[in-house]
Design a protein around this motif. Structure first.
Motif, PDB file in Angstrom:
ATOM      1  N   ILE A  49       0.832  -1.205   0.000  1.00 14.97           N
ATOM      2  CA  ILE A  49       0.000   0.000   0.000  1.00 14.97           C
ATOM      3  C   ILE A  49       0.868   1.256   0.000  1.00 14.97           C
ATOM      4  O   ILE A  49       0.666   2.183  -0.797  1.00 14.97           O
ATOM      5  N   LEU A  50       1.874   1.281   0.872  1.00 14.95           N
ATOM      6  CA  LEU A  50       2.692   2.499   0.957  1.00 14.95           C
ATOM      7  C   LEU A  50       3.560   2.710  -0.285  1.00 14.95           C
ATOM      8  O   LEU A  50       3.737   3.841  -0.741  1.00 14.95           O
ATOM      9  N   THR A  51       4.052   1.603  -0.848  1.00 18.71           N
ATOM     10  CA  THR A  51       4.859   1.745  -2.068  1.00 18.71           C
ATOM     11  C   THR A  51       3.982   2.259  -3.209  1.00 18.71           C
ATOM     12  O   THR A  51       4.384   3.143  -3.970  1.00 18.71           O
ATOM     13  N   ALA A  52       2.784   1.673  -3.316  1.00 22.11           N
ATOM     14  CA  ALA A  52       1.876   2.101  -4.383  1.00 22.11           C
ATOM     15  C   ALA A  52       1.514   3.581  -4.208  1.00 22.11           C
ATOM     16  O   ALA A  52       1.520   4.350  -5.178  1.00 22.11           O
ATOM     17  N   GLU A  53       1.227   3.986  -2.982  1.00 24.38           N
ATOM     18  CA  GLU A  53       0.883   5.399  -2.738  1.00 24.38           C
ATOM     19  C   GLU A  53       2.080   6.306  -3.067  1.00 24.38           C
ATOM     20  O   GLU A  53       1.909   7.411  -3.583  1.00 24.38           O
ATOM     21  N   TRP A  54       3.263   5.805  -2.754  1.00 28.04           N
ATOM     22  CA  TRP A  54       4.470   6.602  -3.017  1.00 28.04           C
ATOM     23  C   TRP A  54       4.673   6.773  -4.528  1.00 28.04           C
ATOM     24  O   TRP A  54       4.925   7.866  -5.015  1.00 28.04           O
ATOM     25  N   PHE A  55       4.526   5.660  -5.257  1.00 30.44           N
ATOM     26  CA  PHE A  55       4.728   5.726  -6.717  1.00 30.44           C
ATOM     27  C   PHE A  55       3.620   6.514  -7.402  1.00 30.44           C
ATOM     28  O   PHE A  55       3.826   7.084  -8.469  1.00 30.44           O
ATOM     29  N   PHE A  77      16.681  -2.729   7.510  1.00 27.87           N
ATOM     30  CA  PHE A  77      17.735  -2.563   6.491  1.00 27.87           C
ATOM     31  C   PHE A  77      17.133  -2.090   5.175  1.00 27.87           C
ATOM     32  O   PHE A  77      17.689  -1.261   4.486  1.00 27.87           O
ATOM     33  N   PHE A  78      15.963  -2.653   4.860  1.00 29.01           N
ATOM     34  CA  PHE A  78      15.347  -2.319   3.580  1.00 29.01           C
ATOM     35  C   PHE A  78      14.259  -1.252   3.705  1.00 29.01           C
ATOM     36  O   PHE A  78      14.006  -0.504   2.779  1.00 29.01           O
ATOM     37  N   LEU A  79      13.578  -1.247   4.849  1.00 28.72           N
ATOM     38  CA  LEU A  79      12.337  -0.475   4.934  1.00 28.72           C
ATOM     39  C   LEU A  79      12.461   0.758   5.826  1.00 28.72           C
ATOM     40  O   LEU A  79      11.461   1.273   6.309  1.00 28.72           O
ATOM     41  N   ASN A  80      13.672   1.208   6.023  1.00 30.06           N
ATOM     42  CA  ASN A  80      13.880   2.305   6.984  1.00 30.06           C
ATOM     43  C   ASN A  80      13.214   3.618   6.582  1.00 30.06           C
ATOM     44  O   ASN A  80      12.968   4.468   7.433  1.00 30.06           O
ATOM     45  N   LEU A  81      12.934   3.797   5.296  1.00 27.48           N
ATOM     46  CA  LEU A  81      12.311   5.061   4.872  1.00 27.48           C
ATOM     47  C   LEU A  81      10.782   5.016   4.949  1.00 27.48           C
ATOM     48  O   LEU A  81      10.130   6.057   4.900  1.00 27.48           O
ATOM     49  N   TYR A  82      10.215   3.819   5.074  1.00 25.12           N
ATOM     50  CA  TYR A  82       8.755   3.712   5.019  1.00 25.12           C
ATOM     51  C   TYR A  82       8.024   4.477   6.126  1.00 25.12           C
ATOM     52  O   TYR A  82       6.994   5.114   5.847  1.00 25.12           O
ATOM     53  N   PRO A  83       8.518   4.442   7.361  1.00 23.94           N
ATOM     54  CA  PRO A  83       7.798   5.218   8.395  1.00 23.94           C
ATOM     55  C   PRO A  83       7.723   6.708   8.062  1.00 23.94           C
ATOM     56  O   PRO A  83       6.804   7.390   8.507  1.00 23.94           O
ATOM     57  N   LEU A  84       8.656   7.193   7.254  1.00 26.72           N
ATOM     58  CA  LEU A  84       8.602   8.610   6.874  1.00 26.72           C
ATOM     59  C   LEU A  84       7.325   8.942   6.111  1.00 26.72           C
ATOM     60  O   LEU A  84       6.836  10.068   6.164  1.00 26.72           O
ATOM     61  N   LEU A  85       6.798   7.932   5.394  1.00 27.73           N
ATOM     62  CA  LEU A  85       5.586   8.192   4.605  1.00 27.73           C
ATOM     63  C   LEU A  85       4.366   8.462   5.478  1.00 27.73           C
ATOM     64  O   LEU A  85       3.332   8.910   4.990  1.00 27.73           O
ATOM     65  N   ASP A  86       4.479   8.181   6.775  1.00 28.54           N
ATOM     66  CA  ASP A  86       3.386   8.525   7.690  1.00 28.54           C
ATOM     67  C   ASP A  86       3.467   9.973   8.137  1.00 28.54           C
ATOM     68  O   ASP A  86       2.518  10.503   8.726  1.00 28.54           O
ATOM     69  N   THR A  87       4.613  10.603   7.874  1.00 26.50           N
ATOM     70  CA  THR A  87       4.765  11.991   8.358  1.00 26.50           C
ATOM     71  C   THR A  87       5.040  12.995   7.235  1.00 26.50           C
ATOM     72  O   THR A  87       4.729  14.166   7.383  1.00 26.50           O
TER      73      THR A  87
END
Lengths: 167, 535
Positions: free
Chosen positions: B149-155, B253-263
């Motif tokens: 969901i977050l990757t799709a929203e990001w793209f 290691f891979f997903l460290n940027l994902y929480p940023l998408l909440d802010t």
């Protein structure tokens, strides 16, 4: 040349590396949403009405066109941008004007928005306007939704029905 | 200036840690000196384990989760371990790749012709992350749902899609097998592209190390297997798009940027990663390039022996059929766009000898702005500052050795772009002409040479294992060498002290200084009667 090696040191280094991988690969746990929240997804893919109506070309205009393009009716393809807004419990939480897709703006306008709100009963209104030549909103959705914790509610514009539906 | 200071400080920190690892692993097995090779190794572990997993994986949306669970739990222990290896080797690749990036930056290994390896490393970052993140989708558990969901929203922020990709993940009814099959296909296509780009990345490195030493490889593999058993890679609860994800165990290691998408907004995150990517990519052009001199071939002195061609660590020297009608079959050609000015080719050239009497000192291949004649003059000048019976002429690599040799009486330091620029005949020259009582060579650790093979080639030339060899007549007790990092300045001082003590024990040279002057008359006449003349 034989190198000196300290195998105890190597074992410590390997264990540290493995531990580092094992921990950061799983922890700390991240809280994306809290358990008392629900999600509303507002979505639509819709073509707005044509921005301009077809019109008859004048003789002069026809003469200026190449012979193979002399069609008497001029029908601009550009579609109206779509105004979309959502109001929850009387408070506007989303409002946007969405442009049609494509270089000539003749495609669908699309929307996808995700909102986290507190679980419970909410009065939800969605309004959409798809014609620049009319006043007011063309589509309305208004419903009281009861959302359970962690529930995902999708409010989608159904083009066949011509209205918003909550799924 | 700030960047240079940061690089120096960072490198010192690295060297402190690395010296500890050298103590435990030995130089050649030191993981910090094999980061690129380890990244390749981890890739192969991921690829091999991936083949096993894919053989039993069901790409349909309804069966993906259960098939992964079956692999993990029903294949005796092997399925779970292989899944663990697949995951943890991917994580390990992120770690080695990231440290590799920082280390190469701090060591300045992006300058000059090295821009190619630096620049082609940038897409590798994206491809590694894309491969890993894409892999997490396939498990189709709560984590996969979160990522999807977050990757799709990001793209969807990008203006390329006619309909939002996130609409594929609205609810359970909206998800299709076709989209899921596409993800599975991408999980093969992206890693294959990654492998291709890894191959491109090392194309301008001669004798690139893409395999770690066997001992290090086995130790690392054992550590990953133990980790896979101790902390198996398991799925989280099955995905359910009708329910929102609350808590997830992220692979940081891979997903460290994902929480940023909440802010922050997707656009801001694109701006951030785009800026970081661009900043990394342009490093070779925005930071000071440093001065270095390109090698040039002097055809009248080149006999086409191929030693420069064999020894160049950057593939900057090629051989071509003779063009000047001389009886040799080939001649050396320098590809200037690949040359970093290390001078290793000069050290390999058999014509680079300071003993020349009949002709001018011009070697078959030389650095344009630091010709061999200048080096000989520097040696002669340096010798004049020495006195006593324990005089030491030290040749030091500019990248790591120059600072290690604090100025001290009785030791003359001649810096070189790389220690392997020194032809062994210069050692013979210094001792046989009594310019010093002993020669001390210092350069980077052999497994961590700034110019990749400088220390190793020099060691092999002195040991008589590589041409041009140090002549047997040179008394070996008057030659010392030390390959160590800049952080070990204290050890260098200690070694020099011991070397001088040894020289005193060996005793003075038989000839006096006056006879040495006489024997250097040919040099004096060549340089216009003044041995200090550096042209």
């Amino acid at each position: 040349m034989t190198e000196k090696r300290n195998f105890i040191g190597q074992i410590i280094a390997y264990l540290f590396f493995a531990g580092f991988l094992g921990v950061l690969s799983n922890y700390p746990t991240y809280s994306h949403t809290t358990a008392d929240q629900a999600t509303i997804k507002l979505t639509m893919n819709h073509s707005g009405k044509l921005k301009e109506k077809c019109r008859q070309r004048s003789e002069e205009e026809m003469a200026k066109l190449p012979p193979n393009m002399r069609v008497s009716m001029d029908c601009p393809r550009e579609r109206s941008p779509i105004k979309l807004e959502m109001i929850v419990d009387g408070k506007e939480i989303y409002k946007e004007t969405l442009l049609p897709f494509g270089l000539t703006r003749d495609g669908e306008a699309t929307a996808y928005r995700r909102f986290n709100i507190k679980a419970g009963e909410h009065r939800v209104q969605v309004r959409m306007k798809d014609d620049v030549n009319t006043e007011g909103y063309d589509y309305h959705f208004e419903q009281t939704l009861t959302l359970a914790p962690s529930q995902v509610m999708v409010i989608h514009f159904d083009n066949l029905l011509g209205k918003f539906v909550a799924i | 200036m700030i960047i240079r200071s940061t690089q120096k400080l960072g490198m010192k920190l690295f060297e402190v840690v690395e010296s500890r690892f050298s103590t435990a692993f030995g130089e050649s097995w030191n993981p910090f000196y094999n980061l690129g090779a380890l990244s390749f190794f981890f890739f192969w572990i991921v690829a091999a384990s991936g083949v096993y997993l894919y053989a039993f994986f069901d790409t349909s949306i309804t069966s993906a989760y259960t098939s992964v669970e079956s692999i993990t739990n029903n294949h005796f222990y092997i399925g779970g371990i292989i899944r663990g290896l697949h995951r943890y080797a991917s994580d390990a690749m992120v770690v080695t790749m990231t440290i590799h990036l920082f280390r190469e930056f701090l060591m300045g290994r992006f300058r000059g012709a090295r821009w190619f390896s630096w620049l082609t490393g940038v897409p590798l970052l994206w491809l590694v992350f894309a491969s890993g993140i894409n892999g997490y989708w396939l498990v189709w558990d709560q984590l996969a749902q979160y990522i999807a969901i977050l990757t799709a929203e990001w793209f969807d922020w990008l203006p390329f899609f006619s309909a939002p990709m996130a609409q594929n993940f609205l609810n359970e009814a909206s998800l299709s097998d076709r989209f899921f099959s596409l993800l599975a296909f991408l999980h093969i296509g992206i890693p294959l592209t990654l492998l291709l780009m890894m191959w491109v990345h090392i194309q301008r490195m001669a004798k690139a190390k893409s395999n770690p030493p066997r001992g290090l490889a086995l130790g690392t593999l054992a550590a990953l297997i133990i980790l896979s058993i101790a902390k198996p890679a398991v799925s989280q609860a099955p995905a359910n798009l009708d329910r929102a994800v609350t808590d997830v165990q992220l692979d940081w290691f891979f997903l460290n940027l994902y929480p940023l998408l909440d802010t922050v907004s997707p656009g801001d995150l694109w701006g951030l990663v785009g800026f970081i990517t661009l900043l990394i990519a342009v490093v070779p052009w925005i930071l000071p390039k440093g001065k270095y001199s390109i090698a040039t071939v002097n055809l009248e002195n080149c006999n086409g022996c191929e030693r420069c061609f064999i020894d160049c660590p950057y593939d900057a020297v090629t051989m071509q059929p003779r063009t000047d009608g001389m009886s040799f079959s080939h001649e050396a050609v320098v590809r200037t766009n690949l040359c970093v000015g290390c001078g290793i080719c000069v050290g390999a050239c058999p014509t680079a000898t300071p003993f020349r009497r009949q002709t001018q000192l011009v070697a078959g291949i030389e650095l344009a702005e630091f010709p061999l004649k200048n080096l000989r003059n520097e040696v002669l000048q340096a010798s004049e500052t020495l006195s006593g019976t324990d005089r030491v002429m030290a040749f030091a690599c500019s990248e790591c050795g120059k600072d290690k040799l604090a100025r001290q009486p009785g030791v003359a330091v001649v810096p070189l772009p790389c220690i392997a620029m020194l032809p062994p005949s210069f050692i013979d020259f210094v001792i046989s002409k009594r310019l010093a009582d002993g020669v001390f060579l210092t350069g980077c650790e052999t497994a961590n040479c700034y110019h990749r093979y400088g220390s190793q080639w020099t060691e092999e030339r002195i040991e008589g294992k590589r041409d041009p060899q140090l002549r047997k007549r040179v008394p070996r007790e008057r030659v010392a060498r030390l390959w160590t990092s800049a952080v070990n300045g204290g050890r260098v001082q200690q070694e020099i002290k011991q070397f001088r003590s040894r020289l005193r024990d060996v005793g003075p040279m038989r000839d006096d200084y006056a006879s040495m002057k006489q024997s250097l008359s040919f040099v004096s006449s060549e340089t216009g009667g003044n041995i200090h003349d550096t042209d």
